[in-house]
Design a protein around this motif. Structure first.
Motif, PDB file in Angstrom:
ATOM      1  N   HIS A 127       3.453   7.301  -9.527  1.00 57.16           N
ATOM      2  CA  HIS A 127       2.527   7.777  -8.514  1.00 57.16           C
ATOM      3  C   HIS A 127       3.293   8.199  -7.255  1.00 57.16           C
ATOM      4  N   ILE A 128       2.589   8.850  -6.342  1.00 56.54           N
ATOM      5  CA  ILE A 128       3.177   9.257  -5.066  1.00 56.54           C
ATOM      6  C   ILE A 128       2.402   8.566  -3.955  1.00 56.54           C
ATOM      7  N   VAL A 129       3.141   7.966  -3.045  1.00 58.33           N
ATOM      8  CA  VAL A 129       2.543   7.205  -1.952  1.00 58.33           C
ATOM      9  C   VAL A 129       2.571   8.045  -0.676  1.00 58.33           C
ATOM     10  N   VAL A 130       1.436   8.103   0.011  1.00 63.00           N
ATOM     11  CA  VAL A 130       1.334   8.797   1.296  1.00 63.00           C
ATOM     12  C   VAL A 130       0.970   7.770   2.356  1.00 63.00           C
ATOM     13  N   CYS A 131       1.752   7.724   3.420  1.00 63.61           N
ATOM     14  CA  CYS A 131       1.565   6.695   4.439  1.00 63.61           C
ATOM     15  C   CYS A 131       1.907   7.248   5.826  1.00 63.61           C
ATOM     16  N   PRO A 132       0.959   7.267   6.758  1.00 67.70           N
ATOM     17  CA  PRO A 132      -0.450   6.919   6.637  1.00 67.70           C
ATOM     18  C   PRO A 132      -1.285   8.151   6.330  1.00 67.70           C
ATOM     19  N   ALA A 193       7.611   8.932  -5.453  1.00 64.39           N
ATOM     20  CA  ALA A 193       8.053   9.335  -4.123  1.00 64.39           C
ATOM     21  C   ALA A 193       7.159   8.693  -3.073  1.00 64.39           C
ATOM     22  N   LEU A 194       7.676   8.666  -1.837  1.00 64.31           N
ATOM     23  CA  LEU A 194       6.926   8.194  -0.687  1.00 64.31           C
ATOM     24  C   LEU A 194       7.012   9.242   0.412  1.00 64.31           C
ATOM     25  N   PHE A 195       5.843   9.652   0.908  1.00 64.26           N
ATOM     26  CA  PHE A 195       5.789  10.581   2.033  1.00 64.26           C
ATOM     27  C   PHE A 195       5.336   9.803   3.264  1.00 64.26           C
ATOM     28  N   VAL A 196       6.209   9.725   4.256  1.00 60.19           N
ATOM     29  CA  VAL A 196       5.901   9.016   5.501  1.00 60.19           C
ATOM     30  C   VAL A 196       5.439  10.058   6.511  1.00 60.19           C
ATOM     31  N   THR A 197       4.169  10.008   6.890  1.00 58.78           N
ATOM     32  CA  THR A 197       3.564  11.112   7.639  1.00 58.78           C
ATOM     33  C   THR A 197       2.981  10.680   8.984  1.00 58.78           C
TER      34      THR A 197
END
Length: 265
Positions: A127-132, A193-197
């Motif tokens: 999965h791909i994590v989007v935060c926040p 992946a992790l997207f730090v937004t």
């Protein structure tokens, strides 16, 4: 949505419901046994004891379950059954009064939602994590979802988390003091992946550092506002650092060049 700081009241309500349910069932069993014993003692027939016991048990079960299929009673048994019926009504009313509505509160719904989400998180993979779920995070999550990715949103803001959940994303909600727990629950060990937004550079740096610690091989994409911040994020474990200001500036220059080219003879 999975809430890290799940209200404990939901679990306590369910425990109390179980305790009351056991007590109510115990009372009904006592009425059943008492009715059976009483009917046997008041049975003046010449039938064998085993037959009396079976008939009494049959009548007592019919009394408790309100089926109404009773055998013939003598006068003493009829009087006794009236008392037993009254006791059954009292016990049933008590049970309904004690149990009704206890499992319909919001805190109980949160408890069950967390339990269901726990199972989903345990099997989450690739999965791909989007935060926040910031304005940038919403755009990133939407494009990832359109591309067919499984998206998990992490946030510390309840309103943004509710919005993400309403849009169909899996969500983990936790305040700033428990955000390390949020990242641990996000199954970063199996994530793609992790997207730090986020807009807070210090928070972005902390999230990047914790995420890299949990999974050093994880691809982490994060925004950085200057060269120093970019270096800090890279050292913290970021795979790619996006300079938003540079992207905006480049887009503006490209737009200007395109307009100038259109006006050239």
């Amino acid at each position: 949505m999975y809430r890290i700081a799940e209200p404990r009241l939901g679990g306590l309500r369910i425990q109390e419901w179980h305790r009351r349910a056991r007590f109510a069932i115990g009372l009904l069993i006592l009425v059943l046994l008492g009715s059976s014993v009483g009917l046997v003692l008041l049975d003046r027939s010449d039938a064998p004891l085993t037959t009396k016991m079976f008939t009494a048990l049959w009548d007592a079960v019919n009394l408790v379950t309100t089926l109404g299929d009773f055998s013939d009673f003598n006068t003493d048994q009829k009087v006794f059954m009236l008392v037993a019926m009254l006791a059954t009504v009292v016990v049933a009313g008590y049970a309904l009064r004690q149990l009704a509505g206890m499992l319909s509160g919001d805190d109980v719904m949160v408890f069950w939602e967390n339990r269901a989400m726990e199972h989903k998180l345990e099997t989450l993979n690739n999965h791909i994590v989007v935060c926040p779920f910031s304005p940038v995070g919403q755009l990133v999550a939407a494009r990832l979802l359109d591309a067919g990715a499984t998206v998990l949103v992490l946030d510390s803001d309840a309103k943004r988390a509710e919005k993400a959940s309403g849009l169909g994303y899996m969500v983990i909600l936790g305040d700033q003091t428990s955000f390390d727990d949020v990242l641990e629950r996000a199954r970063l060990d199996t994530a793609r992946a992790l997207f730090v937004t986020g807009a807070d550079p210090n928070s972005n740096l902390e999230i990047t550092l914790v995420a890299h610690t949990l999974n050093p091989a994880l691809k982490i994409v994060v925004s950085g506002e200057n060269e120093l911040r970019r270096l800090l994020l890279l050292r913290a474990g970021a795979s790619t650092v996006i300079d938003e200001n540079d992207i905006v500036a480049s887009a503006m220059v490209r737009e200007s060049d395109a307009r100038q080219a259109q006006h050239r003879p």
